[in-house]
Scaffold this motif. Structure first.
Motif, PDB file in Angstrom:
ATOM      1  N   ARG A  10       0.832  -1.192   0.000  1.00 38.20           N
ATOM      2  CA  ARG A  10       0.000   0.000   0.000  1.00 38.20           C
ATOM      3  C   ARG A  10       0.870   1.247   0.000  1.00 38.20           C
ATOM      4  NH1 ARG A  10      -5.291  -1.279   1.652  1.00 38.20           N
ATOM      5  NH2 ARG A  10      -5.752   0.824   0.889  1.00 38.20           N
ATOM      6  N   GLY A  30      -9.695   5.221   8.928  1.00 39.21           N
ATOM      7  CA  GLY A  30     -10.261   4.927   7.620  1.00 39.21           C
ATOM      8  C   GLY A  30     -11.455   4.010   7.736  1.00 39.21           C
ATOM      9  N   CYS A  34     -10.955  -1.338   4.759  1.00 39.72           N
ATOM     10  CA  CYS A  34     -10.078  -0.743   3.732  1.00 39.72           C
ATOM     11  C   CYS A  34      -8.640  -1.218   3.849  1.00 39.72           C
ATOM     12  CB  CYS A  34     -10.141   0.782   3.784  1.00 39.72           C
ATOM     13  SG  CYS A  34      -9.271   1.547   5.166  1.00 39.72           S
ATOM     14  N   HIS A 129      -7.453   4.945   2.758  1.00 38.16           N
ATOM     15  CA  HIS A 129      -8.671   4.863   1.962  1.00 38.16           C
ATOM     16  C   HIS A 129      -8.717   3.507   1.266  1.00 38.16           C
ATOM     17  CE1 HIS A 129      -8.860   9.087   2.808  1.00 38.16           C
ATOM     18  NE2 HIS A 129      -7.768   9.339   2.115  1.00 38.16           N
ATOM     19  N   THR A 132      -6.303   1.903  -4.406  1.00 35.40           N
ATOM     20  CA  THR A 132      -6.297   2.464  -5.751  1.00 35.40           C
ATOM     21  C   THR A 132      -5.973   1.357  -6.757  1.00 35.40           C
ATOM     22  OG1 THR A 132      -3.944   2.984  -5.671  1.00 35.40           O
ATOM     23  CG2 THR A 132      -5.476   4.674  -4.857  1.00 35.40           C
ATOM     24  N   ASN A 315     -11.332   9.792  -6.196  1.00 34.00           N
ATOM     25  CA  ASN A 315     -10.882   8.905  -5.122  1.00 34.00           C
ATOM     26  C   ASN A 315      -9.458   8.421  -5.343  1.00 34.00           C
ATOM     27  OD1 ASN A 315     -13.319   9.143  -3.795  1.00 34.00           O
ATOM     28  ND2 ASN A 315     -14.159   7.223  -4.560  1.00 34.00           N
ATOM     29  N   THR A 319      -6.483   9.608  -2.643  1.00 38.84           N
ATOM     30  CA  THR A 319      -5.642   8.650  -1.932  1.00 38.84           C
ATOM     31  C   THR A 319      -4.168   8.954  -2.154  1.00 38.84           C
ATOM     32  OG1 THR A 319      -7.351   6.955  -2.151  1.00 38.84           O
ATOM     33  CG2 THR A 319      -5.126   6.196  -1.666  1.00 38.84           C
TER      34      THR A 319
END
Length: 412
Positions: A10, A30, A34, A129, A132, A315, A319
């Motif tokens: 991440r 968050g 997630c 979040h 992606t 979004n 992020t």
């Protein structure tokens, strides 16, 4: 390090490692599901699940003693289930301020509850979040705004999705379990049940008195307005609730990490700008569930298509912005009569400003950049770059300092 099995890197990992090397404590906030706990476990030497009554018992009886002697960093997962642990962390940090001691994961409600220590000066916060596309595809790259300001260029993108492909990607969402592990039917079931389960859990914890059915209706109304600067009175009318409840429910959903709002940008150079925030659902898979829209429905409805693509791109950028070295502050811009609006404004403060328009269009023309041109001409040198992010495969110049850029460059 606690073993967590297969793992997708991440954006938060590098940041978290750097912070733990310099600071004694960090809290990761968050939406549920997630990936906060999974990521935190990668950096923890020991972990306590405070939502497990057996593990929480010692912390409820004597949190200071329960903290002592544990291998550090200690992960205190779901800290809000045992709020007294926060005070114990404060006292431990005050006694011995060495780096890498505590990781807390859970609620963002420090600010909402005046009885809780806010962690000022001792506890650094990290907002995570849903994933992606870059994270899902394991494609590390320079964050978008940094790359644009540095003048990076690319031409044709060979593996760019078509419009239907973008819709399908967006509707998968970014919650790790449904996006990475479940087939289409199971993913829809997971997303359909997510919000109700979330609110039932919160009420069981005694944190909120929101009526689950009314909140679900409000979330559906909110999702229908995603990617718009909608007034509270409009949301109240659509959801069948009063305006005060709109404010309360919006704050609750923000605390739970399932909605977010882009504030309106303002400048002394521009007059009569609207002040309403632009509202977004924080995950486009959850958006699709809330509005009942699958791929065919979105492809046949221009309003749904525009809202989905705008929410999806926003979004992704939101992020990234947390970890971009430029530290961009994200806004939207709209004047009061609606003649000019820019989907996203990245304010880099002393470095200037970047404007972004988001289009569900495969071959943008200069007319698609007219609002960016207006902003460039108004701000002059303060305007550093503009991008029309679109669903086609080509990157090219539309005007001075304004480029047409495929959306997929966010992960390619």
């Amino acid at each position: 390090m606690v073993n967590v099995g297969a793992y997708f890197e991440r954006m938060a990992d590098t940041w978290l490692a750097e912070i733990l090397a310099a600071s004694p404590a960090v809290i990761i906030t968050g939406a549920r599901g997630c990936g906060k706990t999974t990521t935190a476990l990668r950096h923890a030497a020991s972990a306590v699940r405070l939502d497990d009554p057996l593990e929480a018992a010692a912390f409820e009886a004597g949190p200071d003693a329960a903290l002592r002697g544990r291998p550090e960093p200690v992960l205190l997962d779901e800290w809000q289930a045992c709020p007294s642990v926060v005070g114990a962390v404060k006292r431990a940090v005050d006694t011995e301020r060495r780096p890498g001691r505590f990781i807390l994961t859970g609620s963002a409600r420090f600010d909402a509850d005046p009885g809780l220590w806010p962690g000022t000066g001792r506890l650094i916060r990290l907002a995570m979040h849903p994933m992606t596309l870059r994270e899902m595809l394991k494609r590390p790259a320079r964050p978008f705004f940094s790359g644009l300001l540095a003048g990076e260029r690319a031409g044709f993108v060979a593996d760019a999705p078509d419009l239907r492909g973008y819709v399908e990607l967006a509707l998968r969402g970014g919650f790790p379990e449904p996006a990475l592990e479940l087939d289409d039917a199971a993913r829809r079931e997971w997303l359909d049940s997510y919000l109700g389960q979330l609110l039932v859990h919160e009420r069981a914890q005694g944190h909120h008195g929101a009526d689950t059915a009314r909140l679900a209706a409000f979330f559906t109304a909110y999702a229908a307005c995603s990617a718009s600067p909608v007034h509270e009175t409009t949301l109240a009318r659509v959801a069948g609730i009063d305006s005060r409840t709109v404010s309360s429910y919006t704050g609750l959903l923000q605390d739970l990490g399932v909605v977010h709002e882009l504030p309106a940008w303002s400048s002394s150079l521009l007059k009569r700008l609207a002040r309403m925030p632009k509202r977004h659902v924080a995950d486009t898979g959850l958006w699709g569930s809330a509005v009942g829209a699958e791929t065919a429905a979105v492809m046949g409805n221009g309003d749904l298509l525009g809202r989905l693509i705008d929410t999806f791109v926003t979004n992704q950028l939101r992020t990234e912005a947390v970890f971009d070295p430029l530290r961009p502050r994200l806004y939207h811009l709209r004047d009061r009569n609606g003649r000019h609006e820019v989907d996203l404004v990245a304010d880099l403060r002393a470095r200037g400003l970047i404007g972004v328009e988001i289009k569900a269009h495969g071959a943008p023309r200069p007319a698609h950049a007219k609002h960016l041109m207006w902003l460039r001409d108004t701000l002059g040198e303060q305007f550093k770059a503009g991008a029309v992010l679109h669903t086609g495969p080509n990157r090219f110049t539309l005007s001075d300092r304004i480029e047409a850029i495929p959306i997929c460059t966010l992960w390619n």
